[in-house]
Design a protein around this motif. Structure first.
Motif, short mmCIF file in Angstrom:
data_model
loop_
_atom_site.label_atom_id
_atom_site.label_comp_id
_atom_site.label_asym_id
_atom_site.label_seq_id
_atom_site.Cartn_x
_atom_site.Cartn_y
_atom_site.Cartn_z
N GLU A 147 -57.47 -8.70 -1.26
CA GLU A 147 -58.39 -9.23 -0.26
C GLU A 147 -57.74 -9.31 1.12
O GLU A 147 -58.43 -9.25 2.14
CB GLU A 147 -58.88 -10.63 -0.68
CG GLU A 147 -59.89 -10.56 -1.80
CD GLU A 147 -60.51 -11.92 -2.11
OE1 GLU A 147 -60.31 -12.86 -1.33
OE2 GLU A 147 -61.20 -12.01 -3.14
N GLN A 148 -56.42 -9.47 1.14
CA GLN A 148 -55.71 -9.51 2.43
C GLN A 148 -54.56 -8.52 2.40
O GLN A 148 -54.01 -8.21 1.34
CB GLN A 148 -55.17 -10.93 2.70
CG GLN A 148 -56.27 -11.96 2.89
CD GLN A 148 -55.72 -13.34 3.20
OE1 GLN A 148 -54.52 -13.55 3.30
NE2 GLN A 148 -56.61 -14.30 3.35
N ILE A 149 -54.21 -8.02 3.61
CA ILE A 149 -53.08 -7.10 3.69
C ILE A 149 -52.10 -7.58 4.75
O ILE A 149 -52.48 -8.29 5.69
CB ILE A 149 -53.52 -5.66 4.03
CG1 ILE A 149 -54.33 -5.64 5.33
CG2 ILE A 149 -54.27 -5.02 2.91
CD1 ILE A 149 -54.43 -4.26 5.93
N MET A 150 -50.85 -7.19 4.55
CA MET A 150 -49.81 -7.43 5.56
C MET A 150 -49.54 -6.10 6.25
O MET A 150 -49.35 -5.07 5.61
CB MET A 150 -48.54 -7.95 4.89
CG MET A 150 -47.45 -8.40 5.88
SD MET A 150 -46.54 -7.10 6.73
CE MET A 150 -45.56 -6.42 5.41
N ILE A 151 -49.54 -6.13 7.60
CA ILE A 151 -49.15 -4.94 8.36
C ILE A 151 -47.88 -5.30 9.13
O ILE A 151 -47.84 -6.29 9.86
CB ILE A 151 -50.26 -4.50 9.34
CG1 ILE A 151 -51.58 -4.30 8.60
CG2 ILE A 151 -49.86 -3.20 10.04
CD1 ILE A 151 -52.70 -3.77 9.46
N GLY A 152 -46.84 -4.51 8.93
CA GLY A 152 -45.56 -4.76 9.58
C GLY A 152 -45.24 -3.67 10.60
O GLY A 152 -45.47 -2.48 10.35
N PHE A 153 -44.71 -4.08 11.75
CA PHE A 153 -44.36 -3.15 12.82
C PHE A 153 -42.92 -3.42 13.26
O PHE A 153 -42.48 -4.56 13.29
CB PHE A 153 -45.27 -3.36 14.05
CG PHE A 153 -46.74 -3.32 13.76
CD1 PHE A 153 -47.45 -2.13 13.83
CD2 PHE A 153 -47.44 -4.49 13.45
CE1 PHE A 153 -48.82 -2.10 13.57
CE2 PHE A 153 -48.80 -4.46 13.19
CZ PHE A 153 -49.49 -3.26 13.26
N THR A 154 -42.23 -2.35 13.62
CA THR A 154 -40.89 -2.54 14.20
C THR A 154 -40.86 -2.03 15.63
O THR A 154 -39.79 -1.86 16.21
CB THR A 154 -39.82 -1.82 13.36
OG1 THR A 154 -40.20 -0.46 13.22
CG2 THR A 154 -39.65 -2.45 12.00
N GLY A 155 -42.02 -1.76 16.20
CA GLY A 155 -42.11 -1.26 17.57
C GLY A 155 -43.23 -0.26 17.70
O GLY A 155 -43.75 0.25 16.70
N ALA A 156 -43.60 0.04 18.95
CA ALA A 156 -44.79 0.86 19.20
C ALA A 156 -44.67 2.29 18.68
O ALA A 156 -45.67 2.95 18.43
CB ALA A 156 -45.09 0.87 20.70
N MET A 157 -43.44 2.81 18.52
CA MET A 157 -43.29 4.18 18.03
C MET A 157 -42.60 4.24 16.66
O MET A 157 -42.11 5.29 16.25
CB MET A 157 -42.52 5.03 19.05
CG MET A 157 -43.33 5.41 20.27
SD MET A 157 -45.02 5.94 19.92
CE MET A 157 -44.74 7.38 18.90
N SER A 158 -42.55 3.13 15.97
CA SER A 158 -41.93 3.10 14.64
C SER A 158 -43.02 3.11 13.57
O SER A 158 -44.18 2.77 13.85
CB SER A 158 -41.09 1.84 14.49
OG SER A 158 -40.06 1.86 15.45
N PRO A 159 -42.68 3.48 12.33
CA PRO A 159 -43.69 3.54 11.27
C PRO A 159 -44.42 2.20 11.09
O PRO A 159 -43.83 1.13 11.23
CB PRO A 159 -42.88 3.87 10.02
CG PRO A 159 -41.65 4.53 10.53
CD PRO A 159 -41.35 3.91 11.84
N ILE A 160 -45.72 2.30 10.79
CA ILE A 160 -46.55 1.13 10.49
C ILE A 160 -46.55 0.97 8.98
O ILE A 160 -46.86 1.91 8.24
CB ILE A 160 -48.00 1.35 10.98
CG1 ILE A 160 -48.02 1.67 12.48
CG2 ILE A 160 -48.89 0.17 10.65
CD1 ILE A 160 -49.35 2.25 12.97
N ILE A 161 -46.20 -0.22 8.50
CA ILE A 161 -46.14 -0.48 7.06
C ILE A 161 -47.34 -1.34 6.66
O ILE A 161 -47.63 -2.34 7.31
CB ILE A 161 -44.84 -1.24 6.68
CG1 ILE A 161 -43.61 -0.52 7.24
CG2 ILE A 161 -44.73 -1.43 5.17
CD1 ILE A 161 -43.35 0.84 6.68
#
Length: 380
Positions: free
Chosen positions: A346-360
């Motif tokens: 029902e919910q997801i976590m989105i992780g970022f390490t910066g604007a040009m890094s992979p989106i998890i």
């Protein structure tokens, strides 16, 4: 060869095996279905050399007489016509008789059909697979793992290995990974197997797994899986499904996955899916699929897309949780939607390490699946 068989039983088995018959065969025999008749039952086989499917129909099942065999034998019939004609025959019973030079008569009710058969000796021999060690898993789990990973496999034959899904098994953990270099999907499951049974770098074509998935029933039966040197065998009830393993070594994808994030968002899966779906309509018109995500000072996020001809879509979403640095990022909305539609949380976590890094992207309910999307570099 001569037998009488129930139409619905024959039709079901033909539908299963026909998926492996080649639509544009290099040699005519690969466009056929081989029929082997013994006093025990009828075996149907089709193969395009990449995949082979075999289905067995016993002469009796729980007091129901399915087939009456007058004379055992074999023949290969053209799959395309055979599949279509059996469906349309008028009676519940079909009589099949093969005479000299593989001339085949199908008789049903008042309908007689003459077919030109082919020599079964020319049909490819199915792989011989040593079945000493096998892996067993519930059919619904196998279907879910396929559905949640094939979306990231490449469709370009320039890198054949990436058109497949990587299977690794160790210590009872089966892992699927697929990537086309722009996105990645991985799914992990605990399976029943001998403690020391393991394999790695088994890569099966994504399109083959999609066909396999169609044969696995929705109810929770077990599928037996046997991995050999260059083939994998799947046993689903009376059906055997053989797949060739793709040649080559699958790239190591572990290095591209960050372990810590500068920004983390927890969002409602359905709300995010709906918002990106609407933004995708506009981005699709531009043929870029680019959608932008911006975190705002009040903890909300803004999703937007624009078209020079149509205008702009802007969506506001409440984050369930927001930690870390502010963020502006652009990504392929089609890739994101593909992921959101297969996530069972029902919910997801989105992780970022910066604007040009992979989106998890990860579900919050469990740690079995994980997705990676590479962002776009945009101006503004």
């Amino acid at each position: 060869m001569k037998l009488t068989i129930l139409k619905n039983e024959l039709n079901d088995a033909i539908q299963q095996v026909a998926k492996a018959a080649s639509a544009r065969p290099a040699i005519p025999i690969l466009g056929g279905i081989k029929i082997d008749v013994t006093h025990q039952g009828v075996t149907l086989t089709a193969s395009d050399t990449d995949i082979s499917i075999q289905s067995f129909i016993p002469v009796e099942r729980e007091d129901l007489v399915i087939a009456t065999v007058d004379k055992p034998g074999s023949v290969v019939l053209p799959a395309k016509f055979f599949v279509e004609i059996v469906k349309k025959l008028p009676s519940d019973n079909i009589e099949i008789e093969v005479s000299q030079h593989y001339q085949t008569l199908l008789r049903s009710g008042s309908t007689d059909i003459q077919m030109v058969g082919l020599d079964p000796e020319e049909f490819p021999v199915l792989p011989s697979i040593e079945q000493s060690e096998l892996l067993q898993m519930p059919g619904d789990l196998l279907k879910a793992m396929i559905r949640q990973t094939v979306l990231a496999a490449s469709t370009s034959e320039q890198t054949p290995i990436l058109t497949g899904v990587l299977w690794n098994l160790q210590e009872g953990q089966l892992k699927f990974v697929a990537t086309d270099r722009h996105r990645l999907a991985s799914r992990l499951a605990h399976v029943e197997t001998a403690e020391d049974y393991r394999f790695n770098n088994v890569v099966i074509a994504a399109k083959t797994l999609v066909e396999l998935s169609k044969l696995v029933p929705d109810q929770n039966g077990l599928v037996d899986i046997v991995v050999a040197d260059n083939q994998v065998l799947f046993k689903i009830g009376n059906v055997l499904f053989y797949s060739r393993i793709l040649d080559g070594t699958y790239p190591d994808t572990s290095k591209i996955i960050p372990q810590v994030y500068k920004t983390e968002l927890v969002l409602d899966t359905k709300n995010l899916t709906d918002a990106i779906d609407r933004a995708y309509l506009m981005s699709r018109e531009e043929k870029t699929n680019i959608v932008r995500l911006v975190t705002l000072d009040d903890g909300t996020i803004e999703i937007s897309s624009s078209s020079t001809e149509l205008g702009r879509v802007t969506e506001g979403l409440e984050a369930k949780q927001f930690t870390g640095d502010p963020l502006r990022i652009a990504f392929n909305s089609k890739y994101m939607l593909d992921v959101l539609k297969v996530i069972d949380s029902e919910q997801i976590m989105i992780g970022f390490t910066g604007a040009m890094s992979p989106i998890i992207i990860k579900p919050t309910d469990h740690a079995y699946s994980m997705y990676v999307i590479l962002p776009y570099r945009t101006t503004g």
